[in-house]
Motif scaffolding. Structure first.
Motif, PDB file in Angstrom:
ATOM      1  N   THR A   6       0.853  -1.193   0.000  1.00  0.00           N
ATOM      2  CA  THR A   6       0.000   0.000   0.000  1.00  0.00           C
ATOM      3  C   THR A   6       0.882   1.233   0.000  1.00  0.00           C
ATOM      4  OG1 THR A   6      -0.177   0.285   2.415  1.00  0.00           O
ATOM      5  CG2 THR A   6      -1.721  -1.252   1.359  1.00  0.00           C
ATOM      6  N   GLN A   7       0.410   2.267  -0.681  1.00  0.00           N
ATOM      7  CA  GLN A   7       1.150   3.524  -0.776  1.00  0.00           C
ATOM      8  C   GLN A   7       0.226   4.667  -0.372  1.00  0.00           C
ATOM      9  OE1 GLN A   7       2.494   3.567  -4.876  1.00  0.00           O
ATOM     10  NE2 GLN A   7       4.224   2.218  -4.456  1.00  0.00           N
ATOM     11  N   ASP A   8       0.532   5.268   0.790  1.00  0.00           N
ATOM     12  CA  ASP A   8      -0.229   6.423   1.292  1.00  0.00           C
ATOM     13  C   ASP A   8      -1.740   6.181   1.239  1.00  0.00           C
ATOM     14  OD1 ASP A   8       2.140   7.882   1.722  1.00  0.00           O
ATOM     15  OD2 ASP A   8       2.196   8.460  -0.384  1.00  0.00           O
ATOM     16  N   LEU A   9      -2.151   5.024   1.721  1.00  0.00           N
ATOM     17  CA  LEU A   9      -3.546   4.602   1.628  1.00  0.00           C
ATOM     18  C   LEU A   9      -4.411   5.363   2.623  1.00  0.00           C
ATOM     19  CD1 LEU A   9      -4.985   2.487  -0.135  1.00  0.00           C
ATOM     20  CD2 LEU A   9      -4.788   0.888   1.768  1.00  0.00           C
ATOM     21  N   ARG A  10      -5.491   5.941   2.113  1.00  0.00           N
ATOM     22  CA  ARG A  10      -6.382   6.736   2.954  1.00  0.00           C
ATOM     23  C   ARG A  10      -7.825   6.368   2.643  1.00  0.00           C
ATOM     24  NH1 ARG A  10      -8.854  11.940   3.330  1.00  0.00           N
ATOM     25  NH2 ARG A  10      -8.552  12.861   5.400  1.00  0.00           N
ATOM     26  N   PHE A  11      -8.651   6.265   3.711  1.00  0.00           N
ATOM     27  CA  PHE A  11     -10.062   5.957   3.522  1.00  0.00           C
ATOM     28  C   PHE A  11     -10.880   6.714   4.556  1.00  0.00           C
ATOM     29  CE2 PHE A  11     -14.014   3.618   3.923  1.00  0.00           C
ATOM     30  CZ  PHE A  11     -14.364   3.426   2.587  1.00  0.00           C
ATOM     31  N   VAL A  12     -12.006   7.269   4.078  1.00  0.00           N
ATOM     32  CA  VAL A  12     -12.893   8.054   4.944  1.00  0.00           C
ATOM     33  C   VAL A  12     -14.305   7.499   4.853  1.00  0.00           C
ATOM     34  CG1 VAL A  12     -13.858  10.344   5.415  1.00  0.00           C
ATOM     35  CG2 VAL A  12     -11.494  10.123   4.592  1.00  0.00           C
ATOM     36  N   ILE A  29       2.430  -0.156   3.791  1.00  0.00           N
ATOM     37  CA  ILE A  29       2.929  -1.465   4.201  1.00  0.00           C
ATOM     38  C   ILE A  29       3.416  -2.219   2.973  1.00  0.00           C
ATOM     39  CG2 ILE A  29       1.399  -1.645   6.206  1.00  0.00           C
ATOM     40  CD1 ILE A  29      -0.311  -3.623   4.572  1.00  0.00           C
ATOM     41  N   SER A  30       4.281  -3.185   3.203  1.00  0.00           N
ATOM     42  CA  SER A  30       4.810  -4.018   2.120  1.00  0.00           C
ATOM     43  C   SER A  30       4.908  -5.453   2.639  1.00  0.00           C
ATOM     44  CB  SER A  30       6.187  -3.512   1.676  1.00  0.00           C
ATOM     45  OG  SER A  30       6.706  -4.305   0.638  1.00  0.00           O
ATOM     46  N   LEU A  54      -7.405  -4.060   0.852  1.00  0.00           N
ATOM     47  CA  LEU A  54      -6.473  -4.979   0.191  1.00  0.00           C
ATOM     48  C   LEU A  54      -7.213  -5.926  -0.745  1.00  0.00           C
ATOM     49  CD1 LEU A  54      -4.074  -6.005   3.130  1.00  0.00           C
ATOM     50  CD2 LEU A  54      -3.779  -4.181   1.444  1.00  0.00           C
ATOM     51  N   ASN A  55      -8.450  -6.252  -0.387  1.00  0.00           N
ATOM     52  CA  ASN A  55      -9.267  -7.192  -1.142  1.00  0.00           C
ATOM     53  C   ASN A  55     -10.083  -6.514  -2.251  1.00  0.00           C
ATOM     54  OD1 ASN A  55     -12.357  -8.327  -0.977  1.00  0.00           O
ATOM     55  ND2 ASN A  55     -10.879 -10.007  -1.178  1.00  0.00           N
ATOM     56  N   GLY A  56     -10.117  -5.187  -2.242  1.00  0.00           N
ATOM     57  CA  GLY A  56     -10.890  -4.459  -3.249  1.00  0.00           C
ATOM     58  C   GLY A  56     -12.353  -4.317  -2.926  1.00  0.00           C
ATOM     59  N   LEU A  57     -12.769  -4.677  -1.722  1.00  0.00           N
ATOM     60  CA  LEU A  57     -14.159  -4.465  -1.331  1.00  0.00           C
ATOM     61  C   LEU A  57     -14.432  -2.984  -1.068  1.00  0.00           C
ATOM     62  CD1 LEU A  57     -14.965  -7.473   1.018  1.00  0.00           C
ATOM     63  CD2 LEU A  57     -15.856  -7.038  -1.267  1.00  0.00           C
ATOM     64  N   LEU A  58     -13.411  -2.268  -0.644  1.00  0.00           N
ATOM     65  CA  LEU A  58     -13.479  -0.823  -0.486  1.00  0.00           C
ATOM     66  C   LEU A  58     -12.486  -0.185  -1.452  1.00  0.00           C
ATOM     67  CD1 LEU A  58     -13.530  -0.437   3.420  1.00  0.00           C
ATOM     68  CD2 LEU A  58     -15.485  -0.369   1.865  1.00  0.00           C
ATOM     69  N   GLY A  63      -4.362   7.248  -2.518  1.00  0.00           N
ATOM     70  CA  GLY A  63      -3.335   6.239  -2.347  1.00  0.00           C
ATOM     71  C   GLY A  63      -3.636   5.013  -3.198  1.00  0.00           C
ATOM     72  N   ARG A  64      -2.751   4.007  -3.095  1.00  0.00           N
ATOM     73  CA  ARG A  64      -2.884   2.839  -3.975  1.00  0.00           C
ATOM     74  C   ARG A  64      -2.664   1.537  -3.212  1.00  0.00           C
ATOM     75  NH1 ARG A  64       0.623   3.012  -9.223  1.00  0.00           N
ATOM     76  NH2 ARG A  64       2.349   3.092  -7.723  1.00  0.00           N
ATOM     77  N   VAL A  65      -3.319   0.483  -3.712  1.00  0.00           N
ATOM     78  CA  VAL A  65      -3.038  -0.887  -3.298  1.00  0.00           C
ATOM     79  C   VAL A  65      -2.429  -1.586  -4.505  1.00  0.00           C
ATOM     80  CG1 VAL A  65      -3.985  -3.085  -2.524  1.00  0.00           C
ATOM     81  CG2 VAL A  65      -4.965  -0.949  -1.667  1.00  0.00           C
ATOM     82  N   LEU A  66      -1.226  -2.111  -4.335  1.00  0.00           N
ATOM     83  CA  LEU A  66      -0.529  -2.788  -5.424  1.00  0.00           C
ATOM     84  C   LEU A  66      -0.517  -4.288  -5.172  1.00  0.00           C
ATOM     85  CD1 LEU A  66       2.591  -0.448  -5.848  1.00  0.00           C
ATOM     86  CD2 LEU A  66       0.352  -0.259  -6.949  1.00  0.00           C
ATOM     87  N   LEU A  67      -0.902  -5.053  -6.163  1.00  0.00           N
ATOM     88  CA  LEU A  67      -0.819  -6.504  -6.113  1.00  0.00           C
ATOM     89  C   LEU A  67       0.142  -6.938  -7.205  1.00  0.00           C
ATOM     90  CD1 LEU A  67      -1.820  -9.221  -4.973  1.00  0.00           C
ATOM     91  CD2 LEU A  67      -3.675  -9.148  -6.660  1.00  0.00           C
TER      92      LEU A  67
END
Length: 293
Positions: A6-12, A29-30, A54-58, A63-67
């Motif tokens: 994850t890169q600078d992941l933010r959720f509101v 995190i890595s 991480l699962n893409g449900l949200l 920021g980004r989630v990288l798989l």
């Protein structure tokens, strides 16, 4: 390259309303392939939000989630495929059961993933059931006729059957008795060892995390507070207490011995480690001719 990052992941939650709440605030995190990660934090720390991202449900606010190096939201129409690779078992997963039989429930995920061959599907279902310790005679039963522990294992098998590269479990032992908890933990640990899959275990139980995790991610108020090896995290018992968490009881004993001046490793978090450390300490005291009080 990390398997998931994850890169600078933010959720509101509730953005623009009086109930607006920042659940994640720039999480980085890595996680490498094959790691067993424990995720801990008090209620409201952001654990469940993180794993759903991480699962893409949200979808992240920013920021980004990288798989495997690719942004999972780069092609929003293909986010469904991400959920086959990053399997998520919710807390109290037995509430996810809905089919007529346990067999059909376990087969639901791999069927939607695209497995059409009946023999291949049958092998997949039975392999997943075996991983979680479900007896073959239970497969033809209604999932609602199972015991609590059996329902939990059936729900986990339904996610395992999709053969995800990353398996995320949110409090999988919640509400189980000690025997049921131990069985679930051992089966998850065996699954990871046999498949080489990456596993994230969210838990309030420090003892559970201590038994299985290679590294521990500590969440606090929407931030990544710490992310280190299990031993290094539990050495910081004072800091964990400050944010409302407790180290395993055996770790508390060794931290107190260290505080009292004993020349002993404070990064002890299992009974096996404790026995070995105590014997080493006592034998060292004997060689020095010191009396053990």
């Amino acid at each position: 390259m990390a398997l998931i990052e994850t890169q600078d992941l933010r959720f509101v939650y509730g953005k623009g309303t009086p109930f607006e709440k920042t659940a994640l605030n720039g999480a980085n995190i890595s996680i490498n392939e094959g790691e067993f990660i424990g995720v801990i934090g008090h209620t409201g720390s952001g654990k469940s939000t993180l794993v759903q991202l991480l699962n893409g449900l949200l979808k992240p606010e920013s920021g980004r989630v990288l798989l495997n190096g690719a942004d999972i939201w780069e092609k929003p129409k293909e986010i469904r495929n991400v959920r086959f690779q990053v399997g998520l078992v919710f807390q109290y997963p037995e509430y996810q059961l809905f089919e007529e039989t346990v067999y059909k429930d376990i087969a639901f995920g791999p069927t939607n993933k695209g497995i059409k061959d009946k023999d291949e599907l049958d092998r997949t279902v039975r392999k997943a059931a075996e991983f979680v310790g479900l007896k073959e005679e239970l497969l033809d039963k209604s999932p609602f006729d199972l015991s609590g522990g059996e329902k939990r294992r059936a729900a986990i098998a339904g996610v395992i059957a999709m053969e995800p590269r990353v398996l995320i479990l949110d409090e999988p032992t919640a509400g189980l008795d000690p025997r049921g908890r131990d069985r679930i933990l051992n089966q998850i640990k065996n699954y990871r060892e046999q498949t080489g899959s990456t596993v994230l275990l969210v838990s309030h139980s420090m003892e559970d995390i201590a038994r299985v995790a290679d590294r521990v991610l500590v969440m606090n108020r929407g931030n990544v507070e710490m992310f280190d090896t299990t031993a290094n995290i539990f050495k910081q018992g004072g800091h964990l207490s400050e944010i409302g968490l407790k180290v395993p009881q055996v770790t508390q004993v060794f931290l107190e011995l260290k505080r009292l001046g004993a020349d002993i490793d404070a990064g002890i978090y299992t009974m096996e480690q404790a026995k070995a450390a105590a014997l080493e300490y006592l034998s060292g005291a004997g060689r020095k001719g010191g009396a053990v009080q």
